[in-house]
Design a protein around this motif. Structure first.
Motif, short mmCIF file in Angstrom:
data_model
loop_
_atom_site.label_atom_id
_atom_site.label_comp_id
_atom_site.label_asym_id
_atom_site.label_seq_id
_atom_site.Cartn_x
_atom_site.Cartn_y
_atom_site.Cartn_z
N GLU A 177 17.71 -19.90 -19.35
CA GLU A 177 17.25 -21.05 -18.57
C GLU A 177 17.64 -22.35 -19.27
O GLU A 177 18.14 -23.29 -18.63
CB GLU A 177 15.74 -20.96 -18.37
N ALA A 178 17.45 -22.41 -20.58
CA ALA A 178 17.80 -23.61 -21.35
C ALA A 178 19.31 -23.86 -21.29
O ALA A 178 19.76 -25.01 -21.11
CB ALA A 178 17.34 -23.46 -22.80
N LEU A 179 20.10 -22.80 -21.43
CA LEU A 179 21.55 -22.95 -21.41
C LEU A 179 22.03 -23.43 -20.04
O LEU A 179 22.90 -24.31 -19.96
CB LEU A 179 22.21 -21.62 -21.80
N LYS A 180 21.47 -22.91 -18.98
CA LYS A 180 21.84 -23.37 -17.64
C LYS A 180 21.49 -24.84 -17.45
O LYS A 180 22.26 -25.60 -16.84
CB LYS A 180 21.17 -22.51 -16.57
N LEU A 181 20.35 -25.27 -17.98
CA LEU A 181 19.96 -26.69 -17.88
C LEU A 181 20.94 -27.58 -18.64
O LEU A 181 21.34 -28.65 -18.16
CB LEU A 181 18.55 -26.90 -18.42
N ILE A 182 21.33 -27.16 -19.83
CA ILE A 182 22.21 -28.00 -20.65
C ILE A 182 23.63 -28.02 -20.08
O ILE A 182 24.32 -29.04 -20.16
CB ILE A 182 22.14 -27.60 -22.14
N LEU B 64 14.94 -32.44 -19.41
CA LEU B 64 15.56 -31.57 -18.42
C LEU B 64 14.57 -30.46 -18.12
O LEU B 64 14.18 -29.72 -19.03
CB LEU B 64 16.88 -30.99 -18.94
N VAL B 65 14.15 -30.32 -16.86
CA VAL B 65 13.04 -29.43 -16.52
C VAL B 65 13.53 -28.21 -15.76
O VAL B 65 14.26 -28.32 -14.77
CB VAL B 65 11.99 -30.19 -15.69
N GLY B 66 13.12 -27.04 -16.24
CA GLY B 66 13.40 -25.77 -15.59
C GLY B 66 12.14 -25.17 -15.02
O GLY B 66 11.11 -25.84 -14.92
N GLU B 67 12.20 -23.89 -14.69
CA GLU B 67 11.06 -23.20 -14.11
C GLU B 67 9.97 -22.92 -15.15
O GLU B 67 8.79 -23.14 -14.90
CB GLU B 67 11.52 -21.89 -13.48
N HIS B 68 10.36 -22.42 -16.34
CA HIS B 68 9.39 -22.04 -17.36
C HIS B 68 9.43 -22.92 -18.61
O HIS B 68 8.48 -22.93 -19.37
CB HIS B 68 9.62 -20.58 -17.80
N ILE B 69 10.55 -23.59 -18.79
CA ILE B 69 10.74 -24.39 -20.00
C ILE B 69 11.27 -25.77 -19.61
O ILE B 69 11.69 -25.98 -18.47
CB ILE B 69 11.72 -23.72 -21.00
N TYR B 70 11.23 -26.66 -20.58
CA TYR B 70 11.94 -27.92 -20.41
C TYR B 70 12.64 -28.25 -21.72
O TYR B 70 12.25 -27.76 -22.79
CB TYR B 70 11.01 -29.06 -19.96
N LEU B 71 13.68 -29.04 -21.61
CA LEU B 71 14.42 -29.51 -22.77
C LEU B 71 14.13 -30.99 -22.91
O LEU B 71 14.08 -31.72 -21.93
CB LEU B 71 15.93 -29.32 -22.59
N ARG B 72 13.94 -31.41 -24.17
CA ARG B 72 13.71 -32.81 -24.45
C ARG B 72 14.44 -33.15 -25.73
O ARG B 72 14.41 -32.37 -26.69
CB ARG B 72 12.21 -33.10 -24.59
N LEU B 73 15.12 -34.31 -25.73
CA LEU B 73 15.70 -34.77 -26.98
C LEU B 73 14.59 -34.86 -28.01
O LEU B 73 13.48 -35.30 -27.70
CB LEU B 73 16.36 -36.13 -26.81
#
Length: 180
Positions: free
Chosen positions: A113-118, A3-12
């Motif tokens: 940002e991470a919380l909004k992505l999740i 899951l990709v955001g502006e400054h960070i991304y989330l990955r399992l």
């Protein structure tokens, strides 16, 4: 899954993340201790984190838990984690979320940002109706992050979680997917 955001991304998480995850927890041990349950020494080892990752991946395949690392886009550095856990289906369609960020990266908007992505993933991909989070009332940073992501205060769960060896109250917060 990424899951990709502006400054960070989330990955399992995958097996290759165990060392970095152990390092993250060792580096932030004292910082996380103020808001986390006590862990024995094995928790801070690469082997223990590898086992946690293995269990999380199994639960992700079963649709029960999604444990993501928070990574800086610029460097691919693991700087935190965020999880959707205890996913219930049927008449509930809900889960809990929790997060932690490396102390040296606090205050830059990465957790929000991470919380909004999740939340987007939970609502759009998993079609969940409700996400709940708990934070100690004095943990104003986490409460602000939750509020910025759209979570609303619902009440206090008295002596809810044993934190650092002591039963602590927690502010219950939730966000509802009005589209489900």
């Amino acid at each position: 899954m990424k899951l990709v955001g502006e400054h960070i991304y989330l990955r399992l998480y995958d097996d290759s993340d165990a060392k970095d995850l152990a390092d993250l927890h060792k580096r932030n041990r004292e910082f996380f201790l103020r808001v986390s349950p006590l862990h024995d020494e094995s928790f801070y080892t690469q082997e223990h984190q590898a086992l946690r990752i293995e269990q999380a991946l199994k639960k992700a395949k079963e649709g029960q838990t999604y444990a993501f690392g928070i990574f800086l886009k610029e460097t691919d550095e693991l700087i935190g984690d965020i999880t959707l856990a205890q996913i219930l289906r049927g008449n509930f369609e809900s889960c809990y979320t929790g997060f932690a960020l490396d102390q040296k990266h606090n205050g830059r908007g990465y957790t929000t940002e991470a919380l909004k992505l999740i939340v987007k993933f939970a609502f759009e991909e998993l079609k969940l109706h409700r996400i709940e989070a708990h934070a100690m009332p004095e943990n104003l940073g986490s409460i602000r992050v939750l509020e910025k992501a759209g979570f609303k205060k619902e009440g206090i769960a008295r002596k809810n979680v044993k934190i650092n060896g002591k039963w602590e109250d927690h502010q219950i917060m939730a966000i509802i997917n009005e589209g489900v």
